[in-house]
Design an enzyme around this catalytic site. Structure first.
Site, PDB file in Angstrom:
ATOM      1  N   ASP A 284       6.096 -70.169  29.304  1.00 47.83           N
ATOM      2  CA  ASP A 284       7.025 -71.286  29.460  1.00 47.83           C
ATOM      3  C   ASP A 284       6.570 -72.091  30.688  1.00 47.83           C
ATOM      4  O   ASP A 284       5.626 -71.702  31.397  1.00 47.83           O
ATOM      5  CB  ASP A 284       8.469 -70.777  29.593  1.00 47.83           C
ATOM      6  CG  ASP A 284       9.472 -71.864  29.217  1.00 47.83           C
ATOM      7  OD1 ASP A 284       9.085 -73.054  29.172  1.00 47.83           O
ATOM      8  OD2 ASP A 284      10.648 -71.544  28.974  1.00 47.83           O
TER       9      ASP A 284
HETATM   10  C1  BGC Z   1      11.776 -74.678  28.373  1.00 45.54           C
HETATM   11  C2  BGC Z   1      11.040 -74.470  27.061  1.00 45.54           C
HETATM   12  C3  BGC Z   1      10.257 -75.696  26.698  1.00 45.54           C
HETATM   13  C4  BGC Z   1       9.345 -76.038  27.840  1.00 45.54           C
HETATM   14  C5  BGC Z   1       8.462 -77.235  27.576  1.00 45.54           C
HETATM   15  C6  BGC Z   1      10.878 -75.228  29.446  1.00 45.54           C
HETATM   16  O1  BGC Z   1      11.586 -75.592  30.574  1.00 45.54           O
HETATM   17  O2  BGC Z   1      12.311 -73.448  28.781  1.00 45.54           O
HETATM   18  O3  BGC Z   1      11.953 -74.143  26.064  1.00 45.54           O
HETATM   19  O4  BGC Z   1       9.554 -75.462  25.507  1.00 45.54           O
HETATM   20  O5  BGC Z   1      10.108 -76.317  28.990  1.00 45.54           O
HETATM   21  O6  BGC Z   1       9.152 -78.409  27.586  1.00 45.54           O
END
Ligand code: BGC
Length: 759
Positions: A284
């Protein structure tokens, strides 16, 4: 004849197996040849995923992207869209980097792309697997038409804590329902051919247990027994992988002391060895860097830990890019570790067909014709209407008549940008119709709509500012609350009926939007109270990204329609339901508690050694509270209709079942009211005696049926030994002989029951 057919089938099977094997061999060969030409730096470069900056969810933003692409230091870009932008970036990679390796382009396409569908919790409330799959298919068609080939979806984190804002992004509390949805989403995104120019590779997230954050506070610690992980929280991830999800995203949280992103047991033992996953794992947003904050060491140490755990692509943080070479020289990681990760990234690109044609997703024409089509919008309207849950409808307040004067009041009545809900970064929020516009569109001049908005009753300004994630704001005015309420009452005066559009703004749920108070904001409650005092019928159209606590509203408001955030066509779909063109059929995918203190509250809990007698409230030395019953306000699976359904008793074709047999349970469901409608018939099972404690009920099947008024239908469920299996204390997936209860009903509380035994 039969022999021949089987022989032919066998041949076809072996052909397809060998075809698959041949494809794999070809891919392996291609990638081995390519890797043979790559330097260590270029291999590490493939592990670097940077952001194009269209949706920023952390404090770090990627820089120097162009130079890095040319230097072969970028494997993927996310949050960048449009065929032109993507073509430009891809050209840099293909034409200006030494080996011309194409880039993979990702995006959070979570509940639609430009045509937005209801938030995932709302999609789950449809209990309609075909429609959910279709929504993902449409999202893939639109996103791939805009240059993308990878989506960070489905999000399948089970959550039983509505304080957690991201409960809006998942399918709710239930293992079975979430698993079914996870599989359909993957099928919708990936279609049958990942290399087609209208499919996206799915990324199941957030592995794992992100939805079990302590106290519902985002990114917080998770601590859970293996028993619960395997039985309740893991199955949706596994279901997405079994349906073919190509990639996995790690979660931010730690799990029993080891953050997921550095957790080798999770990423390798469970994911690869136990479940046989062969694809790529991405972190993530800056999750490797956050291992430093978790206290696992400096950036070099944590980057090595993540790679060794089985994490292949590093989102935004560049820990891999900046430290892995050093770690290799110092013997902290091996060439094999780097090669393995690089190979999996390259395989992902190969499967998407990017080595054949890196520009296959950059079709300017498709971007013009395949996005926001009339058919997509019609589907969005249909799905939105089916996601709404009718929570209360005293004296048939709804549906409303298309005549007279209606007062539409409240801060969410004319805010189009608020309709789609969390993760609508790609949507055209400015041009999304509001509820007012949707109603005007549906009613023309048949109804005189008088309106009053009062945007600053949404909640206090500072609260709204904190909630704002992607820069969306709801216009406010500065008048005192009393003045606004007085004006609302004046407007209500002339109306036959009041529709109050209240609840959360879309940014009060989603990432980094945890709440400890789940009431609708106080200012809105005071407005609602004033409206009720007029004595006119009031319909509460409730916007919410999570289960809210509605005990007061349930006592006082005659009709409550929970509409979540329904996507682009919310306004029209709400009008469809309010005026009876669509009969509501949504059912709650998560329990609505009476108050926050009951959380976590979910239907599939354990019995305990001191359960409360059915229907009882308080008994000393039993498992209960002094101040509130154990019951939810609205149970899992609950949702009313404009019609009524009656259920016959359950018929079983046998009451004793051997392991290789099946039992068929039948109920007759009758539409006993005055409207045609759809009903979700739900099957639950309880294992009465086991080597470990078992839930008081577990959803094991459901069917959504259409019934004309007066019509009856027999609904059949087949129960086999697989439906009775669970992970025992030794984590073996077994069914234990003994007695079971089977329940069928309209929600998890209101059920008929029957008994059977597994011999
Ligand atoms: C979130 C994810 C997301 C990623 C990319 C993160 O802050 O937890 O779910 O896919 O950002 O945008």
């Amino acid at each position: 004849m039969k022999g021949i057919t089987i022989w032919m089938l066998g041949l076809a099977l072996s052909w397809s197996v060998s075809l698959k094997a041949q494809t794999d061999i070809k891919m392996d060969q291609f990638i081995s040849d390519l890797m043979g030409m790559m330097t260590v730096e270029e291999k590490i470069g493939q592990l670097n995923l940077v952001t194009g900056g269209e949706a920023v969810t952390g404090s770090v933003v990627s820089t120097g992207v162009e130079a890095k692409i040319k230097a072969g230091e970028i494997g993927g870009i996310f949050s960048m869209s449009s065929p032109a932008r993507i073509r430009a970036a891809q050209e840099l990679a293909v034409k200006h980097s030494r080996l011309g390796i194409p880039i993979i382009f990702g995006m959070d396409v979570i509940h639609g792309y430009k045509t937005m569908f209801p938030i995932p919790l709302g999609l789950a409330a449809t209990w309609d697997m075909d429609l959910i799959r279709e929504s993902a298919r449409i999202a893939a068609v639109e996103a791939s038409a805009d240059g993308l080939n990878w989506t960070f979806s489905p999000m399948v984190d089970i959550s039983r804590d509505p304080r957690w804002g991201r409960i809006s992004e998942g399918s709710g509390e239930d293992t079975y329902l979430s698993s079914r949805i996870a599989a359909e989403m993957v099928k919708g995104y990936q279609g049958d051919n990942l290399a087609a120019n209208n499919t996206l590779m799915a990324c199941v997230k957030h592995f794992a247990l992100y939805g079990a954050a302590e106290a519902g506070r985002d990114y917080h610690t998770t601590d859970m027994s293996l028993h619960r992980m395997y039985n309740e929280y893991f199955p949706p991830y596994k279901a997405a992988l079994d349906a073919g999800a190509g990639t996995v995203m790690t979660s931010f949280n730690d799990i029993n002391g080891v953050p997921a992103t550095a957790n080798r047991w999770l990423m390798t033992d469970v994911l690869r060895e136990q479940w046989g996953f062969k694809g790529m794992v991405v972190t993530d947003y800056t999750a490797i860097n956050e291992l430093v904050e978790h206290g696992l060491g400096d950036l070099q140490t944590v980057s090595a830990l993540a790679l060794k755990a089985g994490v292949h692509m590093d989102m935004v943080g560049e820990g891999y890019l900046t430290t892995l070479k050093k770690s290799l020289e110092e013997g902290k990681v091996t060439q094999v570790d780097i090669d393995e990760a690089c190979r999996l990234v390259l395989e992902t690109k190969y499967k998407l067909g990017l080595f054949d044609d890196p520009f296959r997703y950059c079709d300017e024409e498709r971007a013009k014709t395949d996005i926001l089509t009339t058919a997509h919008l019609a589907k969005a309207r249909e799905i939105a209407g089916k996601s709404f849950v009718l929570l209360k409808n005293e004296n048939n307040t709804l549906p409303l008549k298309k005549e007279g004067t209606l007062a539409l009041i409240g801060p969410l009545a004319n805010t189009g940008s608020n309709m789609p809900g969390t993760w609508s970064v790609s949507a055209d929020l400015e041009n999304t119709p509001s509820l007012l516009e949707g109603m005007q569109d549906a009613l023309g001049d048949k109804v005189n709509i008088v309106q009053h908005l009062g945007a600053n009753l949404l909640s206090d300004a500072a609260y709204q500012e904190r909630a704002t994630m992607f820069g969306r704001t709801i216009p406010r005015d500065d008048r005192p609350e009393a003045e606004i309420i007085a004006e609302a009452l004046q407007v209500a005066e002339s109306a036959d009926v009041i529709v109050a559009a209240l609840g959360e703004s879309s940014e009060m749920s989603g990432e980094s939007s945890s709440r400890t108070d789940l009431d609708i904001p106080d200012t809105q409650k005071r407005l609602l109270e004033a409206l009720l005092k007029t004595g006119k019928p009031v319909v509460l159209v409730l916007f919410a990204g999570r289960p809210l606590t509605l005990t007061w509203e349930h006592e006082h408001v005659p009709a409550i329609l929970n509409v979540w955030f329904g996507g682009t066509e919310t306004g029209k779909a709400v009008a469809d339901v309010l005026f009876g063109d669509v009969n509501p059929s949504g059912k709650l995918p998560a329990t609505f508690p009476q108050n926050v203190g009951q959380i976590p509250l979910y239907y599939s809990s354990k019995n305990t050694g001191r359960p409360l007698a059915d229907g009882a409230w308080f008994e000393k030395f039993r498992s209960n509270y002094l101040d509130v019953t154990n019951e939810p306000l609205y149970p899992f699976g609950y949702g009313l209709s404009y019609t009524t359904y009656t259920y016959s008793n359950i018929q079983l074709d046998k009451t004793n079942m051997k392991a290789d047999e099946k039992i068929t349970a039948t109920v007759t469901v009758t539409n006993s009211g005055n409207y045609d409608g759809e009903e979700v018939v739900q099957l639950y099972i309880r294992d009465l005696v086991g080597s470990v404690t078992r839930p008081v009920k577990e959803l094991k099947g459901f069917q959504k049926i259409s019934l004309k008024k007066g019509e009856s239908q027999n609904v059949f469920f087949e129960i086999g030994v697989e439906d009775l299996k669970f992970y025992n204390d030794a984590l073996e997936f077994v069914a234990e002989p003994g007695d079971f209860k089977l329940f069928i009903g309209t929600n998890s509380s209101d059920v008929k029951e029957a008994d059977f035994s597994l011999l």
